[in-house]
Design an enzyme around this catalytic site. Structure first.
Site, PDB file in Angstrom:
ATOM      1  N   ASN A 163      11.111   4.552 -15.630  1.00 16.44           N
ATOM      2  CA  ASN A 163      12.418   4.645 -16.278  1.00 16.44           C
ATOM      3  C   ASN A 163      12.899   6.091 -16.400  1.00 16.44           C
ATOM      4  O   ASN A 163      14.097   6.343 -16.485  1.00 16.44           O
ATOM      5  CB  ASN A 163      12.381   3.944 -17.636  1.00 16.44           C
ATOM      6  CG  ASN A 163      12.453   2.422 -17.460  1.00 16.44           C
ATOM      7  OD1 ASN A 163      12.377   1.925 -16.333  1.00 16.44           O
ATOM      8  ND2 ASN A 163      12.621   1.699 -18.546  1.00 16.44           N
ATOM      9  N   GLU A 164      11.960   7.011 -16.377  1.00 19.66           N
ATOM     10  CA  GLU A 164      12.374   8.426 -16.354  1.00 19.66           C
ATOM     11  C   GLU A 164      13.051   8.743 -15.021  1.00 19.66           C
ATOM     12  O   GLU A 164      14.037   9.475 -14.970  1.00 19.66           O
ATOM     13  CB  GLU A 164      11.163   9.344 -16.568  1.00 19.66           C
ATOM     14  CG  GLU A 164      10.658   9.375 -18.009  1.00 19.66           C
ATOM     15  CD  GLU A 164      10.082   8.058 -18.470  1.00 19.66           C
ATOM     16  OE1 GLU A 164       9.438   7.366 -17.665  1.00 19.66           O
ATOM     17  OE2 GLU A 164      10.278   7.697 -19.653  1.00 19.66           O
TER      18      GLU A 164
ATOM     19  N   GLU B 218      14.132  -3.476  -3.594  1.00 18.72           N
ATOM     20  CA  GLU B 218      13.290  -3.775  -4.746  1.00 18.72           C
ATOM     21  C   GLU B 218      14.083  -3.593  -6.040  1.00 18.72           C
ATOM     22  O   GLU B 218      13.996  -4.391  -6.956  1.00 18.72           O
ATOM     23  CB  GLU B 218      12.074  -2.841  -4.741  1.00 18.72           C
ATOM     24  CG  GLU B 218      11.070  -3.153  -5.829  1.00 18.72           C
ATOM     25  CD  GLU B 218       9.916  -2.149  -5.866  1.00 18.72           C
ATOM     26  OE1 GLU B 218       8.911  -2.470  -6.474  1.00 18.72           O
ATOM     27  OE2 GLU B 218      10.048  -1.049  -5.286  1.00 18.72           O
TER      28      GLU B 218
ATOM     29  N   GLY C   8       0.825  -1.208   0.000  1.00 18.64           N
ATOM     30  CA  GLY C   8       0.000   0.000   0.000  1.00 18.64           C
ATOM     31  C   GLY C   8       0.858   1.257   0.000  1.00 18.64           C
ATOM     32  O   GLY C   8       0.947   1.952   1.014  1.00 18.64           O
TER      33      GLY C   8
ATOM     34  N   SER D 225       1.508   3.390  -3.394  1.00 21.05           N
ATOM     35  CA  SER D 225       1.051   4.367  -4.384  1.00 21.05           C
ATOM     36  C   SER D 225      -0.344   4.888  -4.069  1.00 21.05           C
ATOM     37  O   SER D 225      -1.193   4.166  -3.550  1.00 21.05           O
ATOM     38  CB  SER D 225       1.021   3.730  -5.767  1.00 21.05           C
ATOM     39  OG  SER D 225       2.320   3.406  -6.177  1.00 21.05           O
TER      40      SER D 225
END
Lengths: 392, 384
Positions: free
Chosen positions: A378-379, A244, A127, A129
């Protein structure tokens, strides 16, 4: 410089290979190799087999089931799981909440949760985002207000992967609305059967139901479910996200899929093997070479991270790994060609005349668009490289 | 498993880096060297010889130090970092490498110590008009046998042939295959005309008209030797290209941090720093693959089994070709107009990378070669 694995490492690889290919049921591994969705039961069964053999949570402290493996050993463990088509231990348990509880939780919380987390008797959801807090995670607004021995939680989480299976959810919640963004956040464990907690499915472009919204309306959470200190949740989240990122380059899985794609290419066209088509062959060669460069980068990183500092090249792994994962899924759709339209041919008992892999092709391709978005888009990865490595 | 240089290798790298920084740290000095007849600095060449660099691949008996591809590669990488124009790969790796691999005791003694000490240069005469990247000679033909072999035909481009004392020439044999020969540069029937190449080097058209030639060693078909030398050269060239790419990225990040436009430095523009990040990704992927190929070559040298060498060289070359174009082009774009000028270093990186890619086979060549083996394996396993 030396390319070979040591004798011990070769033996370790052999041991892993043997275990994964003989102890995990073939039906589960075929589901993975065929790129079908695993059921909850399959994921649990597989992790329990691993856990019983001490192979589910090697990165944890040894007293809670960890193995004190080198980074190279962990890499080999991942690679061999992927090669055999064994599902990874559920990331929410094994690499997210488990290490946080082990590192920051009280003895009581550790004893209560860690064994069941390792064995997947508790299925954890993540939990983090929220609708307005994606890559800018610290903008989260879900609140937890102290009321006697409880916290009262209100708000909404989103993109909760496999939340429909969740028994418990670990949440970042705002416990001090006055403090600066990162300073007022705590790390709270919440039973998903609590009153006022509701899971709502989000349907995705591939037609699947993989992610969910989780709504909290006056959910009562015992204060003893707080991990570590109040308002220190951001530190724990950073610790978790660091874990992660380490395992996030899906090298082994993409390699296996590309190898399968080569097999599929041989029968994909009634005119002959598509691998004899120079354009297709060139595409495969280039993908294979980029994947080789990525695998070698992963090996370079794990072979040289003994001092605990992240190797600079590790930031390449998530970025390039997900790009290649997407590119290979795109290749498979191209190989399937018109058959890629028949994505529903597995349903309603239809005996399709088309090859099974073609039915998965488009759904997996569409589903994998997520890979460059989650886990720090990826940004964000490019921003990290530019700032912390190039000093820009 | 270990992808890092050891202390001795690091010391070699530092020594070579210092020497080359003195020689070419200032881009004007590189331009000056390119304006000489030789196209490089004979002084720097001599200094490299004194450091033992020109004898790296050769045994001690042949005047060298018997180093492996790791050491040869790291020297090439340092040369790449300053775009040093010295003919290390054509003279030492290829021509010297051919004499070392195929020459008789006498031929090795006659040519390798003097190559290693910088007193005589060898040229590698293999490429022919219409030839691409393979190990065969077609246009230059050998006739006769034993001591009375003569060569006829044209080699072009022959890199840095101008100052060479002798040529190592590949030639088509009468009964098939490609042989390796030594030809004295002043022999009757040799005519050479030199010109400058786009990246500041030198090349020649060399015409052989019934020239007396010495077969290397026993003579006969040396196609395998040539193929292996080209593979080694590819991996060494990959190191040189990697050095040039690393320099281009450093130059680009420095530039983005210092150049102001619209009142702020360029690193305030996300579109630009993201492109620099992608250059970094390509460079790191390249480093992993090139170091791996280097280790594959050295493992083959030790075991005597070179069955993996061509494949590893092709894979490294393919990655370098892709990354080289990307990094070389982006470096120019991110610098803007200044990179188009001859007096600024970074634009020349693309020029050098383009030369390095094409001299031993371009992307198409390597993709085609790797395509042939695709069905022979499922997953590609890089570990022995």
């Amino acid at each position: 410089m030396r390319l070979e694995l040591s004798e011990d490492e070769v033996a370790f690889r052999q041991e892993m290979r043997e275990f994964f290919t003989t102890k995990v049921p073939e039906s589960i591994r075929d589901t993975v190799k065929g790129r079908h969705e695993l059921t909850k039961e399959q994921i649990v069964e597989s992790q329990q087999i691993l856990n019983d053999a001490g192979l589910a949570v090697p990165s944890w402290p040894e007293e809670w089931g960890g193995r004190d493996w080198s980074n190279l050993q962990k890499h080999i463990w991942y690679q061999e799981m992927d090669r055999a088509g064994v599902p990874h231990p559920l990331a929410f348990n094994a690499s997210m909440v488990g290490p946080v509880i082990a590192a920051f939780g009280s003895q009581e919380i550790k004893e209560r949760f860690l064994p069941k987390t390792a064995s997947l008797d508790i299925w954890w959801s993540q939990g983090f985002s929220e609708p307005d807090a994606g890559s800018d995670l610290a903008s989260l607004r879900t609140t937890a207000v102290r009321d006697g021995d409880d916290f009262i939680v209100n708000g909404q989480k989103t993109w909760t992967t496999l939340g429909q299976y969740g028994d418990w959810i670990f949440c970042l919640v705002r416990t001090d609305p006055e403090a600066k963004k990162q300073a007022g956040i705590s790390f709270l464990l919440i039973d998903m059967k609590s009153e006022g907690l509701e899971v709502r499915p989000i349907e995705l472009i591939d037609g699947g139901h993989e992610v969910n919204e989780v709504w909290f309306s006056d959910v009562r959470v015992p204060a003893e479910n707080l991990v570590g200190e109040l308002n220190k949740g951001w530190d724990y989240a950073k610790f978790l996200l660091g874990n992660e990122r380490a395992g996030v380059a899906p090298v082994g899985q993409v390699k296996r899929t590309l190898a399968s794609a080569k097999e599929w290419a041989k029968t994909a066209d009634r005119g002959g093997s598509l691998l004899e088509d120079p354009l297709t062959a060139a595409q495969v060669v280039e993908l294979e070479n980029e994947l080789l460069a990525l695998e070698l980068t992963a090996l370079r990183v794990v072979a040289n991270s003994a001092d605990g500092k992240p190797h600079p090249a590790s930031s390449v792994l998530k970025l390039k790994g997900t790009e290649l994962q997407q590119a290979v899924s795109e290749l498979v759709v191209d190989l399937a060609g018109p058959a890629s339209l028949a994505s529903g041919s597995n349903e309603n008992g239809t005996e399709s005349a088309l090859a099974d892999w073609t039915a998965q092709a488009s759904q997996v391709y569409l589903n994998h668009r997520k890979a460059s978005i989650y886990g720090g888009s990826n940004e964000i990865q490019r921003q990290i490289i530019a700032k912390t490595i190039l000093g820009l | 498993m270990d992808f890092e240089y050891d202390d001795e290798q690091r010391a070699l790298r530092e020594a070579v880096r210092d020497l080359l920084n003195d020689a070419y740290g200032d881009w004007e000095k590189r331009r000056d060297a390119s304006r000489t007849d030789e196209g490089y600095s004979t002084k720097t060449w001599q200094q490299l010889a004194e450091m033992g660099v020109l004898g790296l691949p050769f045994t001690e008996e042949d005047g060298g130090v018997g180093a492996g591809t790791v050491e040869i590669g790291l020297v090439a990488e340092e040369m790449g970092r300053v775009l040093a124009p010295e003919p290390f790969i054509p003279a030492v790796v290829l021509a010297g490498g051919a004499v070392a691999a195929a020459g008789s005791d006498e031929q090795r003694q006659a040519h390798l110590p003097s190559l290693a000490d910088g007193s005589a240069l060898l040229a590698w005469a293999h490429l022919e008009p219409g030839g691409r990247a393979d190990a065969h000679a077609v246009d230059v033909k050998a006739s006769g046998s034993g001591d009375s072999v003569t060569l006829s035909g044209t080699k072009e481009p022959v890199l840095f042939a101008g100052g060479a004392a002798a040529y190592v020439v590949t030639a088509a044999l009468e009964d098939g295959g490609t042989g390796l020969f030594l030809v004295d540069a002043s022999a009757d029937g040799v005519s050479a005309s030199a010109y400058a190449t786009h990246e500041g080097g030198r090349a020649s058209k060399v015409v052989f008209d019934g020239v007396a030639a010495q077969p290397l060693g026993q003579g006969g078909d040396a196609t395998e030797v040539v193929a292996r030398l080209l593979d080694i050269a590819r991996v060494v060239a990959a190191h040189e290209a990697m050095g040039a790419m690393a320099m281009a990225l450093e130059s680009t990040t420095d530039y983005l941090k210092s150049r102001k436009q619209f009142g702020v430095t360029l690193n305030n523009f996300q579109a630009l720093v993201f492109r620099a990040a992608d250059m970094y990704v390509q460079l790191e992927l390249t480093r992993s693959l090139v170091l791996w190929a280097t280790m594959v070559l050295d493992a083959a040298r030790e075991s005597g089994d070179s069955s993996d060498v061509a494949d590893a060289a092709a894979r490294a070359s393919l990655q370098v070709a892709t990354a080289g174009r990307h990094i070389g082009q982006e470096a120019i774009q991110l610098h803007g107009g200044i990179a188009m000028t001859a007096e600024y270093r970074v634009g020349h990186v693309l020029s050098r990378l383009t030369a390095l890619e094409h001299v031993f086979g371009d992307k198409r060549v390597h993709v085609a070669a790797l395509s042939k083996g695709l069905e022979e394996y499922g997953e590609y396993d890089p570990l022995p």
